[in-house]
Design a protein around this motif. Structure first.
Motif, PDB file in Angstrom:
ATOM      1  N   GLU A 138       0.807  -1.156  -0.093  1.00  0.00           N
ATOM      2  CA  GLU A 138       0.152   0.022  -0.031  1.00  0.00           C
ATOM      3  C   GLU A 138       0.872   1.255   0.081  1.00  0.00           C
ATOM      4  O   GLU A 138       1.784   1.207   0.477  1.00  0.00           O
ATOM      5  N   ARG A 139       0.372   2.207  -0.580  1.00  0.00           N
ATOM      6  CA  ARG A 139       1.063   3.704  -0.711  1.00  0.00           C
ATOM      7  C   ARG A 139       0.734   4.502   0.617  1.00  0.00           C
ATOM      8  O   ARG A 139       0.015   5.333   0.273  1.00  0.00           O
ATOM      9  N   TYR A 140       1.307   4.183   1.553  1.00  0.00           N
ATOM     10  CA  TYR A 140       0.786   5.118   2.872  1.00  0.00           C
ATOM     11  C   TYR A 140       1.631   6.173   2.748  1.00  0.00           C
ATOM     12  O   TYR A 140       2.610   6.657   2.171  1.00  0.00           O
ATOM     13  N   ALA A 141       0.784   7.481   3.398  1.00  0.00           N
ATOM     14  CA  ALA A 141       1.350   8.773   3.229  1.00  0.00           C
ATOM     15  C   ALA A 141       2.569   8.664   4.573  1.00  0.00           C
ATOM     16  O   ALA A 141       2.138   8.845   5.686  1.00  0.00           O
ATOM     17  N   ILE A 142       3.781   8.371   3.937  1.00  0.00           N
ATOM     18  CA  ILE A 142       4.875   8.471   5.075  1.00  0.00           C
ATOM     19  C   ILE A 142       5.956   9.267   4.231  1.00  0.00           C
ATOM     20  O   ILE A 142       6.040   9.122   3.106  1.00  0.00           O
ATOM     21  N   PRO A 143       6.946   9.717   5.083  1.00  0.00           N
ATOM     22  CA  PRO A 143       8.279  10.387   4.799  1.00  0.00           C
ATOM     23  C   PRO A 143       9.038   9.682   3.985  1.00  0.00           C
ATOM     24  O   PRO A 143       9.057   8.391   4.187  1.00  0.00           O
ATOM     25  N   SER A 144       9.701  10.313   2.768  1.00  0.00           N
ATOM     26  CA  SER A 144      10.464   9.666   1.965  1.00  0.00           C
ATOM     27  C   SER A 144      11.650   8.803   2.662  1.00  0.00           C
ATOM     28  O   SER A 144      12.230   7.797   1.846  1.00  0.00           O
ATOM     29  N   ASN A 145      12.081   9.240   3.743  1.00  0.00           N
ATOM     30  CA  ASN A 145      13.182   8.613   4.495  1.00  0.00           C
ATOM     31  C   ASN A 145      12.524   7.281   5.490  1.00  0.00           C
ATOM     32  O   ASN A 145      13.470   6.774   6.059  1.00  0.00           O
ATOM     33  N   VAL A 146      11.371   7.200   5.181  1.00  0.00           N
ATOM     34  CA  VAL A 146      10.778   5.832   6.077  1.00  0.00           C
ATOM     35  C   VAL A 146      10.551   4.589   4.888  1.00  0.00           C
ATOM     36  O   VAL A 146       9.825   5.021   3.919  1.00  0.00           O
ATOM     37  N   THR A 147      10.956   3.639   5.412  1.00  0.00           N
ATOM     38  CA  THR A 147      10.632   2.402   4.655  1.00  0.00           C
ATOM     39  C   THR A 147       9.875   1.221   5.488  1.00  0.00           C
ATOM     40  O   THR A 147      10.138   1.081   6.672  1.00  0.00           O
ATOM     41  N   LEU A 148       8.825   0.619   5.041  1.00  0.00           N
ATOM     42  CA  LEU A 148       8.186  -0.563   5.858  1.00  0.00           C
ATOM     43  C   LEU A 148       9.229  -1.825   5.517  1.00  0.00           C
ATOM     44  O   LEU A 148       9.369  -2.124   4.360  1.00  0.00           O
ATOM     45  N   ALA A 149       9.625  -2.124   6.535  1.00  0.00           N
ATOM     46  CA  ALA A 149      10.800  -3.337   6.521  1.00  0.00           C
ATOM     47  C   ALA A 149       9.966  -4.449   6.188  1.00  0.00           C
ATOM     48  O   ALA A 149       8.917  -4.809   6.201  1.00  0.00           O
ATOM     49  N   ARG A 150      10.748  -5.316   5.285  1.00  0.00           N
ATOM     50  CA  ARG A 150      10.270  -6.807   4.780  1.00  0.00           C
ATOM     51  C   ARG A 150      10.981  -7.965   5.358  1.00  0.00           C
ATOM     52  O   ARG A 150      12.263  -7.483   5.371  1.00  0.00           O
ATOM     53  N   THR A 151      10.585  -9.105   5.131  1.00  0.00           N
ATOM     54  CA  THR A 151      11.314 -10.021   5.730  1.00  0.00           C
ATOM     55  C   THR A 151      12.578 -10.275   4.808  1.00  0.00           C
ATOM     56  O   THR A 151      12.432 -10.219   3.698  1.00  0.00           O
ATOM     57  N   GLY A 152      13.714 -10.244   5.456  1.00  0.00           N
ATOM     58  CA  GLY A 152      15.025 -10.696   4.619  1.00  0.00           C
ATOM     59  C   GLY A 152      15.735  -9.379   4.186  1.00  0.00           C
ATOM     60  O   GLY A 152      16.477  -9.514   3.661  1.00  0.00           O
ATOM     61  N   MET A 153      15.100  -8.305   4.180  1.00  0.00           N
ATOM     62  CA  MET A 153      15.575  -7.230   3.779  1.00  0.00           C
ATOM     63  C   MET A 153      16.795  -6.714   4.581  1.00  0.00           C
ATOM     64  O   MET A 153      17.021  -7.130   5.678  1.00  0.00           O
ATOM     65  N   ARG A 154      18.053  -6.359   3.807  1.00  0.00           N
ATOM     66  CA  ARG A 154      19.292  -6.348   4.285  1.00  0.00           C
ATOM     67  C   ARG A 154      19.452  -4.445   4.046  1.00  0.00           C
ATOM     68  O   ARG A 154      19.438  -3.869   3.227  1.00  0.00           O
ATOM     69  N   ILE A 155      20.275  -4.141   5.234  1.00  0.00           N
ATOM     70  CA  ILE A 155      20.699  -2.770   5.221  1.00  0.00           C
ATOM     71  C   ILE A 155      22.314  -2.595   5.505  1.00  0.00           C
ATOM     72  O   ILE A 155      22.654  -3.254   6.414  1.00  0.00           O
ATOM     73  N   ALA A 156      23.022  -2.039   4.729  1.00  0.00           N
ATOM     74  CA  ALA A 156      24.398  -1.635   4.991  1.00  0.00           C
ATOM     75  C   ALA A 156      24.568  -0.873   6.061  1.00  0.00           C
ATOM     76  O   ALA A 156      24.060   0.227   6.079  1.00  0.00           O
ATOM     77  N   LEU A 157      25.428  -1.175   7.115  1.00  0.00           N
ATOM     78  CA  LEU A 157      25.494  -0.273   8.374  1.00  0.00           C
ATOM     79  C   LEU A 157      26.803   0.722   7.874  1.00  0.00           C
ATOM     80  O   LEU A 157      27.685   0.506   8.676  1.00  0.00           O
ATOM     81  N   THR A 158      26.441   1.604   7.139  1.00  0.00           N
ATOM     82  CA  THR A 158      27.483   2.731   6.970  1.00  0.00           C
ATOM     83  C   THR A 158      26.794   3.887   6.714  1.00  0.00           C
ATOM     84  O   THR A 158      25.601   4.017   6.324  1.00  0.00           O
TER      85      THR A 158
END
Ligand SMILES: O=c1ccn([C@@H]2O[C@H](COP(=O)(O)O)[C@@H](O)[C@H]2O)c(=O)[nH]1
Length: 261
Positions: free
Chosen positions: A237-257
């Motif tokens: 769904e396209r919720y009204a959320i700011p551009s720096n916010v993501t809904l996390a999904r199972t398995g998603m990976r984020i580089a910690l830098t």
């Protein structure tokens, strides 16, 4: 490079809820976009891995990332959806002949010992003191957060070099002091059960997204991922959320830098 993997992004019941035939639960059973295991993350470093929370989906979560073992686990609070996998982790420790390390503030460890009295045979229990601890180059500080009708939960602030990450899966109605702990983060992972929850405030235990977005205006993190989402949330769904916010999904990976966060 260190990375964070979302092993689970669901609320206390996960998605699908076993009793539920709503559209989101049905979608989770079929294409699986909204399948959400109980909230947990793995932080991978060159020296070793750190698991945050070990709920009832732990075995499935480990299989999903094809990881056979983890030695170090931090616990945010001793609620079922965050600790029910501990006996299975300990069985793995026992069969591998490797004692695991569990970390949390003392009262959380006490509750875990009371719930599962056999765990200390196969785990080293480490108290996280208010001043924090260090593991694999990460400074890890705890702070007690309001968890609404369900009591209190800890958030962790993890710092390595220039990178500062906040993990706060179960909180609502934070006090000024609790908000201060989550200020100026490069990355904030925040629990939000619904987009907009209708239930009366006093019955609730986790922010909804509308409230969380208001909170973010105070906290000003660079990047935000929402987790701990219930079956009211559709990640497509396209919720009204700011551009720096993501809904996390199972398995998603984020580089910690700092650059990539
Ligand atoms: O004392 C308690 C109270 C609740 N639980 C479990 O916690 C979750 C509810 O979590 P929310 O994140 O607030 O929705 C549910 O699984 C309860 O069984 C607990 O373990 N101990």
């Amino acid at each position: 490079m260190d990375e964070l993997i979302f092993l689970g992004t669901g609320d206390s019941m996960g998605v699908p809820r076993v009793y539920c035939d709503c559209m989101i639960c049905e979608e989770a059973r079929t294409t699986g976009m909204n399948r959400r295991y109980r909230s947990a993350v793995m932080i991978r470093t060159a020296e070793g891995d750190i698991l945050i929370d070990c709920g009832p989906d732990w075995v499935t979560q480990m299989e999903q990332i094809e990881q056979r073992f983890v030695s170090h686990t931090l616990i945010t609070h001793a609620h079922f959806d965050h600790i029910a996998g501990l006996p299975e982790w300990v069985d793995a420790c026992r069969w591998l002949g490797q004692r695991g390390h569990i970390y949390s503030p003392s009262e959380v460890l006490e509750t875990i010992r009371a719930q599962f009295p056999w765990l200390p045979r196969h785990l080293y229990f480490h108290e996280i003191k208010p001043e924090g601890m260090e593991l694999y180059g990460w400074k890890i500080e705890p702070h007690l957060m309001c968890h609404g009708k369900n009591g209190m939960s800890y958030a962790f602030r993890l710092t390595k070099g220039d990178m500062c990450v906040g993990y706060c899966s179960d909180a609502i109605n934070l006090s000024p002091d609790q908000k201060l702990f989550l200020m100026n983060l490069d990355l904030l992972i925040l629990g939000t059960n619904f987009y907009h929850e209708e239930a009366e405030f006093h019955t609730r235990s986790v922010y909804d997204m509308v409230e969380a977005i208001e909170l973010l205006q105070e906290l000003q993190p660079s990047q935000v991922y929402f987790t701990h989402m219930g079956h009211g949330v559709d990640v497509e769904e396209r919720y009204a959320i700011p551009s720096n916010v993501t809904l996390a999904r199972t398995g998603m990976r984020i580089a910690l830098t700092v650059e990539d966060a």
